[in-house]
Scaffold this motif. Structure first.
Motif, PDB file in Angstrom:
ATOM      1  N   CYS A 212       0.846  -1.187   0.000  1.00 37.44           N
ATOM      2  CA  CYS A 212       0.000   0.000   0.000  1.00 37.44           C
ATOM      3  C   CYS A 212       0.892   1.251   0.000  1.00 37.44           C
ATOM      4  O   CYS A 212       1.796   1.376   0.840  1.00 37.44           O
ATOM      5  CB  CYS A 212      -0.887  -0.005   1.235  1.00 37.44           C
ATOM      6  N   CYS A 215       0.322   3.381   3.680  1.00 38.30           N
ATOM      7  CA  CYS A 215       0.861   2.905   4.965  1.00 38.30           C
ATOM      8  C   CYS A 215       2.158   2.125   4.746  1.00 38.30           C
ATOM      9  O   CYS A 215       2.852   1.800   5.710  1.00 38.30           O
ATOM     10  CB  CYS A 215      -0.172   2.051   5.704  1.00 38.30           C
ATOM     11  N   CYS A 236      -7.007  -2.100   1.557  1.00 42.45           N
ATOM     12  CA  CYS A 236      -5.682  -2.254   2.177  1.00 42.45           C
ATOM     13  C   CYS A 236      -5.838  -3.127   3.414  1.00 42.45           C
ATOM     14  O   CYS A 236      -6.725  -2.898   4.238  1.00 42.45           O
ATOM     15  CB  CYS A 236      -5.111  -0.883   2.552  1.00 42.45           C
ATOM     16  N   THR A 238      -4.158  -3.298   6.084  1.00 43.28           N
ATOM     17  CA  THR A 238      -3.746  -2.730   7.376  1.00 43.28           C
ATOM     18  C   THR A 238      -4.934  -2.424   8.279  1.00 43.28           C
ATOM     19  O   THR A 238      -4.842  -2.561   9.500  1.00 43.28           O
ATOM     20  CB  THR A 238      -2.918  -1.452   7.135  1.00 43.28           C
ATOM     21  N   CYS A 242      -4.478   2.608   8.436  1.00 46.49           N
ATOM     22  CA  CYS A 242      -3.865   3.069   7.183  1.00 46.49           C
ATOM     23  C   CYS A 242      -4.319   4.508   6.926  1.00 46.49           C
ATOM     24  O   CYS A 242      -5.512   4.808   7.012  1.00 46.49           O
ATOM     25  CB  CYS A 242      -4.285   2.167   6.023  1.00 46.49           C
TER      26      CYS A 242
HETATM   27 ZN   LIG Z   1      -2.586   1.013   3.548  1.00 48.09          ZN
END
Ligand SMILES: [Zn+2]
Length: 275
Positions: A212, A215, A236, A238, A242
């Motif tokens: 990504c 992040c 994403c 995360t 993120c």
């Molecule tokens: Zn991300």
């Protein structure tokens, strides 16, 4: 909403002919790499990338549409064999289905010379003409019949026989039997899947190699939306932590629509930084 097999067949055949020009154009183009974007956005991405081949591709696409059927022409140096194979298969299967349907439901009559023929007026453009062969057999094609008019016309004709909903058709065609409609629907469904598969338009979920760009840790998972770009979404892994400037859906940052283009730009920029 319930649909009949005839309606499904007609919808799939319409999808095939609407994408036919794209498939013919694709034969002349090398297969695209990293084509995870929903396809409607690729033209925009091409402009962003200032791809200097775009002018050529446009000309090829325009030249390819409306040409003779593939079976009747040469294929000099096809760049995308998957697209060519798909187009040849789809063309043959749709043409063969038209022949089979015409032989079953097109009403036979005598022509002006007293010969049995299909349809009361052989020149009626609503009729399908099967190919004819000289006595020596299938290798000596005498006439290509309605195949001459190409896939698009064949698909329109077959849609009419699958739906079979015009009372005026009774002068030319017997009602299409349900088992035959089912066969048309199967050919149409397979044809659509082949065309969309060769164009990379089948529903797919892909995990990108790039982390990504926001992040720098999460994995980006893209669902391409199948044939419907409004359903395309990237997320994403995360989670809400993120910092990507998009909404959270089901616990993950999610890019849709124009935000997908912003994501593509950000990924391209981080690739250049790595280079
Ligand atoms: Zn991300």
């Amino acid at each position: 909403m319930t649909t009949t097999p005839g309606q499904r067949a007609a919808a799939d055949l319409a999808a095939v002919r609407e994408q036919w020009g794209d498939l013919l154009a694709a034969i002349a183009e090398p297969p695209r790499r990293a084509d995870w974007m929903p396809y409607e956005r690729r033209g925009f991405l091409d402009q962003l990338a200032a791809d200097d081949r775009e002018g050529d591709e446009q000309a090829l696409a325009e030249a390819a549409v409306g040409r003779l059927p593939l079976i009747l022409r040469e294929h000099p140096a096809p760049a995308n064999l998957r697209a060519l194979d798909a187009a040849l298969d789809v063309e043959r299967e749709v043409f063969d289905m038209c022949d089979a349907v015409a032989e079953r439901v097109q009403l036979p009559t005598r022509d002006a010379h007293g010969r049995w023929t299909l349809g009361s007026d052989p020149s009626d453009p609503r009729l399908w003409h099967v190919p004819t062969y000289r006595d020596a057999g299938p290798t000596t094609l005498a006439s290509t019949g309605s195949r001459l008019f190409g896939l698009h016309w064949a698909a329109v004709w077959l849609e009419g026989r699958a739906l079979d909903d015009d009372p005026a058709d009774r002068a030319l065609f017997a009602p299409t039997p349900a088992t035959l409609v089912d066969q048309i629907a199967e050919v149409a469904r397979t044809a659509r899947r082949r065309v969309e598969g060769a164009l990379g338009r089948e529903a797919r979920t892909i995990t990108l190699d790039d982390p990504c760009p926001f992040c720098r840790a999460g994995r980006i998972v893209v669902h391409n939306g199948g044939g419907n770009p409004r359903d395309a979404v990237a997320t994403c892994s995360t989670g809400p932590a993120c910092p990507a400037p998009v909404d959270v859906e089901r616990g993950r940052r999610a890019w849709r629509g124009a935000d997908l283009v912003a994501l593509w730009v950000a990924i391209s920029a981080s690739r250049r930084t790595l280079d």
